[in-house]
Design a protein around this motif. Sequence first.
Motif, PDB file in Angstrom:
ATOM      1  N   GLU A   6       0.822  -1.206   0.000  1.00 50.37           N
ATOM      2  CA  GLU A   6       0.000   0.000   0.000  1.00 50.37           C
ATOM      3  C   GLU A   6       0.859   1.260   0.000  1.00 50.37           C
ATOM      4  OE1 GLU A   6      -2.149  -2.881   2.938  1.00 50.37           O
ATOM      5  OE2 GLU A   6      -0.096  -2.268   2.475  1.00 50.37           O
ATOM      6  N   CYS A  22      -2.711   0.296  -3.926  1.00 50.58           N
ATOM      7  CA  CYS A  22      -2.222  -1.007  -3.478  1.00 50.58           C
ATOM      8  C   CYS A  22      -1.725  -1.750  -4.712  1.00 50.58           C
ATOM      9  CB  CYS A  22      -3.327  -1.783  -2.785  1.00 50.58           C
ATOM     10  SG  CYS A  22      -2.884  -3.476  -2.340  1.00 50.58           S
ATOM     11  N   TRP A  36     -10.453  -3.147   0.899  1.00 50.81           N
ATOM     12  CA  TRP A  36      -9.756  -2.297   1.853  1.00 50.81           C
ATOM     13  C   TRP A  36     -10.416  -2.478   3.227  1.00 50.81           C
ATOM     14  CZ3 TRP A  36      -5.373   0.429   0.897  1.00 50.81           C
ATOM     15  CH2 TRP A  36      -5.031   0.670  -0.430  1.00 50.81           C
ATOM     16  N   ARG A  38      -9.641  -1.251   7.556  1.00 51.58           N
ATOM     17  CA  ARG A  38      -8.903  -0.271   8.357  1.00 51.58           C
ATOM     18  C   ARG A  38      -8.968  -0.644   9.836  1.00 51.58           C
ATOM     19  NH1 ARG A  38     -12.839   5.095   7.689  1.00 51.58           N
ATOM     20  NH2 ARG A  38     -14.557   4.350   9.026  1.00 51.58           N
ATOM     21  N   THR A  50     -14.987  -3.108  -1.028  1.00 53.48           N
ATOM     22  CA  THR A  50     -14.522  -4.244  -1.799  1.00 53.48           C
ATOM     23  C   THR A  50     -14.931  -4.092  -3.256  1.00 53.48           C
ATOM     24  OG1 THR A  50     -14.507  -6.667  -1.955  1.00 53.48           O
ATOM     25  CG2 THR A  50     -16.573  -5.650  -1.303  1.00 53.48           C
ATOM     26  N   ILE A  70     -13.765   2.813  -4.417  1.00 52.46           N
ATOM     27  CA  ILE A  70     -12.765   1.785  -4.714  1.00 52.46           C
ATOM     28  C   ILE A  70     -12.771   1.531  -6.211  1.00 52.46           C
ATOM     29  CG2 ILE A  70     -14.380  -0.127  -4.302  1.00 52.46           C
ATOM     30  CD1 ILE A  70     -11.993  -1.719  -3.149  1.00 52.46           C
ATOM     31  N   LEU A  81      -8.154   3.419  -3.529  1.00 48.85           N
ATOM     32  CA  LEU A  81      -9.231   3.883  -2.663  1.00 48.85           C
ATOM     33  C   LEU A  81      -9.169   5.406  -2.638  1.00 48.85           C
ATOM     34  CD1 LEU A  81     -11.542   2.962  -0.789  1.00 48.85           C
ATOM     35  CD2 LEU A  81      -9.953   3.295   1.126  1.00 48.85           C
ATOM     36  N   TYR A  94      -4.776   1.676   7.084  1.00 48.01           N
ATOM     37  CA  TYR A  94      -5.588   1.097   6.014  1.00 48.01           C
ATOM     38  C   TYR A  94      -4.821  -0.049   5.356  1.00 48.01           C
ATOM     39  CZ  TYR A  94      -9.083   4.755   6.347  1.00 48.01           C
ATOM     40  OH  TYR A  94     -10.091   5.577   6.785  1.00 48.01           O
ATOM     41  N   TYR A  95      -5.509  -1.179   5.224  1.00 48.36           N
ATOM     42  CA  TYR A  95      -4.919  -2.374   4.646  1.00 48.36           C
ATOM     43  C   TYR A  95      -5.666  -2.771   3.380  1.00 48.36           C
ATOM     44  CZ  TYR A  95      -2.985  -2.994   9.360  1.00 48.36           C
ATOM     45  OH  TYR A  95      -2.335  -2.819  10.554  1.00 48.36           O
ATOM     46  N   CYS A  96      -4.933  -3.190   2.367  1.00 42.92           N
ATOM     47  CA  CYS A  96      -5.612  -3.819   1.241  1.00 42.92           C
ATOM     48  C   CYS A  96      -5.459  -5.332   1.370  1.00 42.92           C
ATOM     49  CB  CYS A  96      -5.096  -3.324  -0.101  1.00 42.92           C
ATOM     50  SG  CYS A  96      -3.460  -3.885  -0.567  1.00 42.92           S
ATOM     51  N   TRP A 112      -2.641 -10.018   2.523  1.00 40.58           N
ATOM     52  CA  TRP A 112      -2.762  -8.689   3.124  1.00 40.58           C
ATOM     53  C   TRP A 112      -1.501  -7.878   2.910  1.00 40.58           C
ATOM     54  CZ3 TRP A 112      -7.171  -7.053   5.776  1.00 40.58           C
ATOM     55  CH2 TRP A 112      -8.155  -8.036   5.975  1.00 40.58           C
TER      56      TRP A 112
END
Length: 122
Positions: A6, A22, A36, A38, A50, A70, A81, A94-96, A112
């Motif tokens: 990311e 990402c 995504w 968080r 998503t 997204i 995002l 924030y994670y993808c 992840w």
Amino acid sequence: QVQLVESGGGLVQAGGSLRLSCAASGRTFGSYAMAWFRQAPEKEREFVATINESGDSTHYADSVEVRFTISRDNAKNTVYLQMNSLKPEDTAVYYCAAGPRWSSSQNDYGYWGQGTQVTVSS
């Protein structure tokens, strides 16, 4: 195997915008649903948005509906995002994530990224 990285996080004032990216490794990016999530301090990780494999279906958490968008570019192996009208409560890491199934459940995503910090000041 899919590796996700990311970028695009940072510090922004309330009402501002940020665009997270990402980047995914591998030649099978287009076969994965992407999402995504968080995680705010001292809170559990939560779903944000998503997008399905082809990019023609999306789903959002109620808290970000209308403000966040997204999208994905399968030719560039990247999911984005776009975050507008940011609020202090959007502050989080924030994670993808990538998975075989279009879903809002963390359990459906097996890959992840390391996360990117977004901080929104009031």
